[in-house]
Design a protein around this motif. Structure first.
Motif, mmCIF file in Angstrom:
data_model
loop_
_atom_site.group_PDB
_atom_site.id
_atom_site.type_symbol
_atom_site.label_atom_id
_atom_site.label_comp_id
_atom_site.label_asym_id
_atom_site.label_seq_id
_atom_site.Cartn_x
_atom_site.Cartn_y
_atom_site.Cartn_z
ATOM 1 N N ILE A 44 77.990 49.166 -90.704
ATOM 2 C CA ILE A 44 77.891 50.035 -91.873
ATOM 3 C C ILE A 44 77.054 49.411 -92.982
ATOM 4 N N ARG A 45 77.311 48.170 -93.315
ATOM 5 C CA ARG A 45 76.683 47.610 -94.508
ATOM 6 C C ARG A 45 75.278 47.095 -94.263
ATOM 7 N N VAL A 46 75.037 46.478 -93.092
ATOM 8 C CA VAL A 46 73.774 45.770 -92.884
ATOM 9 C C VAL A 46 72.782 46.569 -92.042
ATOM 10 N N ASN A 47 73.228 47.155 -90.933
ATOM 11 C CA ASN A 47 72.294 47.673 -89.935
ATOM 12 C C ASN A 47 72.384 49.183 -89.702
ATOM 13 N N MET A 48 72.975 49.923 -90.604
ATOM 14 C CA MET A 48 73.075 51.372 -90.386
ATOM 15 C C MET A 48 71.687 52.021 -90.340
ATOM 16 N N GLU A 49 70.799 51.644 -91.240
ATOM 17 C CA GLU A 49 69.461 52.235 -91.251
ATOM 18 C C GLU A 49 68.661 51.808 -90.035
ATOM 19 N N ASP A 50 68.845 50.569 -89.573
ATOM 20 C CA ASP A 50 68.131 50.139 -88.372
ATOM 21 C C ASP A 50 68.626 50.909 -87.147
ATOM 22 N N LEU A 51 69.904 51.210 -87.081
ATOM 23 C CA LEU A 51 70.418 52.017 -85.973
ATOM 24 C C LEU A 51 69.794 53.412 -85.989
ATOM 25 N N ARG A 52 69.640 53.978 -87.162
ATOM 26 C CA ARG A 52 68.985 55.284 -87.277
ATOM 27 C C ARG A 52 67.524 55.203 -86.865
ATOM 28 N N GLU A 53 66.866 54.138 -87.298
ATOM 29 C CA GLU A 53 65.453 53.974 -86.978
ATOM 30 C C GLU A 53 65.245 53.726 -85.487
ATOM 31 N N GLN A 54 66.089 52.902 -84.874
ATOM 32 C CA GLN A 54 65.983 52.644 -83.442
ATOM 33 C C GLN A 54 66.219 53.922 -82.627
ATOM 34 N N THR A 55 67.143 54.738 -83.087
ATOM 35 C CA THR A 55 67.396 55.996 -82.388
ATOM 36 C C THR A 55 66.158 56.881 -82.393
ATOM 37 N N HIS A 56 65.486 56.951 -83.542
ATOM 38 C CA HIS A 56 64.322 57.827 -83.651
ATOM 39 C C HIS A 56 63.086 57.237 -82.973
ATOM 40 N N SER A 57 62.814 55.974 -83.228
ATOM 41 C CA SER A 57 61.556 55.388 -82.763
ATOM 42 C C SER A 57 61.603 54.905 -81.320
ATOM 43 N N ARG A 58 62.794 54.652 -80.794
ATOM 44 C CA ARG A 58 62.885 54.134 -79.427
ATOM 45 C C ARG A 58 63.471 55.166 -78.459
ATOM 46 N N HIS A 59 64.704 55.558 -78.685
ATOM 47 C CA HIS A 59 65.380 56.410 -77.703
ATOM 48 C C HIS A 59 64.851 57.844 -77.733
ATOM 49 N N TYR A 60 64.678 58.383 -78.951
ATOM 50 C CA TYR A 60 64.165 59.754 -79.018
ATOM 51 C C TYR A 60 62.711 59.817 -78.563
ATOM 52 N N GLU A 61 61.909 58.839 -78.924
ATOM 53 C CA GLU A 61 60.514 58.832 -78.502
ATOM 54 C C GLU A 61 60.403 58.738 -76.983
ATOM 55 N N LEU A 62 61.277 57.963 -76.359
ATOM 56 C CA LEU A 62 61.274 57.874 -74.899
ATOM 57 C C LEU A 62 61.617 59.232 -74.281
ATOM 58 N N TYR A 63 62.628 59.892 -74.840
ATOM 59 C CA TYR A 63 62.991 61.220 -74.325
ATOM 60 C C TYR A 63 61.851 62.211 -74.552
ATOM 61 N N ARG A 64 61.266 62.171 -75.744
ATOM 62 C CA ARG A 64 60.170 63.098 -76.074
ATOM 63 C C ARG A 64 58.971 62.872 -75.166
ATOM 64 N N ARG A 65 58.634 61.616 -74.915
ATOM 65 C CA ARG A 65 57.489 61.320 -74.062
ATOM 66 C C ARG A 65 57.717 61.808 -72.635
#
Length: 461
Positions: free
Chosen positions: A289-310
């Motif tokens: 919650i405090r340290v890596n919440m934004e990185d988790l959001r960013e990883q979801t969009h830039s890595r996992h969603y991009e892989l699905y989209r591609r």
């Protein structure tokens, strides 16, 4: 601009432009420009729009998933307790609006109901994978719209997957390994050991080492806290060594010393949830919650969603380059795919038309054959009817002949009977005439009989 105009000749100005690294002059600003406030503008805009965060809790029933969520966010989420009698795995999603200071968070918690309760656990991971893909697909469809409203779209993509591991103290179950292997390319997996107070400290340390080695040997990629940012590199590097986190959840507050703390009371003692010597709950809360919440959001969009989209666009036939390594334009690719689709559509339409014509011909042949059989059957029935009619007519004729003969015999009999009656009547009339004649002559029949009878009797004497 005045500083440039008043300083030297035009040749000096061109020299200044062409050789910025040599003899550069510092031009004082007339006032404060202010683009250093851009981060503040982004922060204010983000705060006004609010944030969203989606957590997927995967684990067997009874491992304390709901209790841990309540403990993490220090609130009581509404939810129905799950039973062990579910016929299959179901995903239950609930969204809550949380507020901390002036920051709003739209939190979505997705729990797996009935996970691991079935006898056959072979396909237990499929509903989870389908749910994650469905959220990716919904976002992709919104992104491909002509009029997009992504700034107001409720992003339901899963940002973090807390995988709850049962505190067996031995090794990971096959179900856990298979499920995490299927999910590691679609979501950020953070493994945690639930109800870690069920095993001792020494067993817990060995259990963590065993889990880590099994994940590495089976090629399961879990989420690693980022270490590229200097501000959080040290703490994230330290926390990566503590994975998987051994956690305890509790919403009950007990008085320990002079403070009220979340804890669990046992006959042998008290386990404090926020005491790092007892469990890793604080570490999980800090990292998630405090340290890596934004990185988790960013990883979801830039890595996992991009892989699905591609993968999805490649399935649709879209590519970045042609075989000659030349870039493709989206319009050309769309037109090519459209023409290809229309060609396939026409081909299928022609095949369907040919198939329809063939089926019509076959149906016509069947109908003609059936019509021929009906005509033959009609002819047979007609002939049979005529034969039966002829037989009936012959039988009727014979019956009519018999009736006529019977009538003739009856007439003859009646004639004979009438003649006999007439003959009998004439004889009776004759006898009556003779009787009357005798009476008229003075010789009654009775007197004559009675006169001679005594004489015969007397003569006999």
């Amino acid at each position: 601009m005045e500083a440039e105009a008043n300083s030297g000749s035009p040749e000096d100005s061109w020299a200044f432009i062409q050789r910025p690294g040599e003899g550069c002059r510092t031009v004082p600003l007339a006032g404060h420009v202010g683009f250093d406030s851009l981060p503040d503008q982004l922060v204010n805009k983000s705060v006004s729009q609010g944030f969203c965060f989606n957590i997927l809790c995967v684990g067997e029933t009874g491992l304390g998933k709901s209790t841990l969520m309540d403990t993490l966010f220090n609130t009581k989420f509404e939810g129905e307790p799950a039973t062990h009698t579910q016929p299959g795995v179901q995903l239950r999603s609930n969204t809550y609006d949380l507020q901390e200071s002036n920051v709003g968070l739209k939190l979505t918690i997705v729990s797996t109901v009935g996970f691991g309760d079935q006898i056959n656990k072979e396909d237990s991971y499929k509903p989870i994978v389908e749910f994650i893909d469905a959220q990716f697909e919904a976002y992709l469809q919104e992104e491909l719209k002509i009029r997009r409203v992504l700034h107001t779209y409720h992003d339901s993509r899963i940002h973090a997957c807390l995988y709850f591991i049962a505190p067996t103290g031995h090794s990971l179950k096959s179900l856990d390994l298979v499920t995490m292997k299927k999910l590691d390319s679609k979501v950020n997996i953070i493994p945690i050991i639930a109800k870690s107070d069920a095993i001792s400290k020494s067993e817990l340390t060995k259990f963590k080492i065993k889990i880590t080695s099994e994940l590495v040997s089976n090629g399961v990629q879990i989420y690693q806290f980022p270490t590229d940012d200097e501000s959080v590199a040290e703490i994230n590097g330290t926390m990566n060594a503590h994975l998987p986190f051994a956690v305890i959840g509790s919403t009950e507050e007990l008085k320990i010393g002079n403070k009220m703390m979340k804890a669990r009371q046992y006959p042998w003692g008290t386990v404090q949830v926020e005491n790092e010597a007892h469990c890793d709950f604080v570490k999980l809360r800090e990292m998630l919650i405090r340290v890596n919440m934004e990185d988790l959001r960013e990883q979801t969009h830039s890595r996992h969603y991009e892989l699905y989209r591609r993968c999805k666009l490649e399935e649709m036939g879209f590519k970045d380059t042609d075989p000659d390594s030349k870039p493709f334009s989206l319009q050309e690719t769309y037109e090519a795919k459209r023409n290809e689709f229309l060609g396939e559509l026409q081909k299928k339409e022609e095949e369907m038309r040919q198939m329809f014509v063939q089926r019509v011909k076959e149906k016509e042949a069947e109908l003609k054959e059936a019509e021929k059989e009906l005509h033959e059957k009609f002819d047979r029935l007609k002939k049979l009817h005529q034969d039966e009619k002829k037989k009936l007519e012959d039988k009727k004729k014979s019956l009519d002949d018999e009736v006529n003969a019977f009538k003739q015999r009856k007439t003859a009999a009646e004639l004979l009977q009438s003649q006999g009656s007439q003959a009998g009547g004439s004889q009776t009339l004759k006898r009556d005439k003779e009787k009357k004649k005798m009476e008229w002559n003075g010789f009654p029949q009775k007197s004559r009989v009675y006169t001679h009878a005594p004489a015969r009797t007397h003569t006999h004497t």
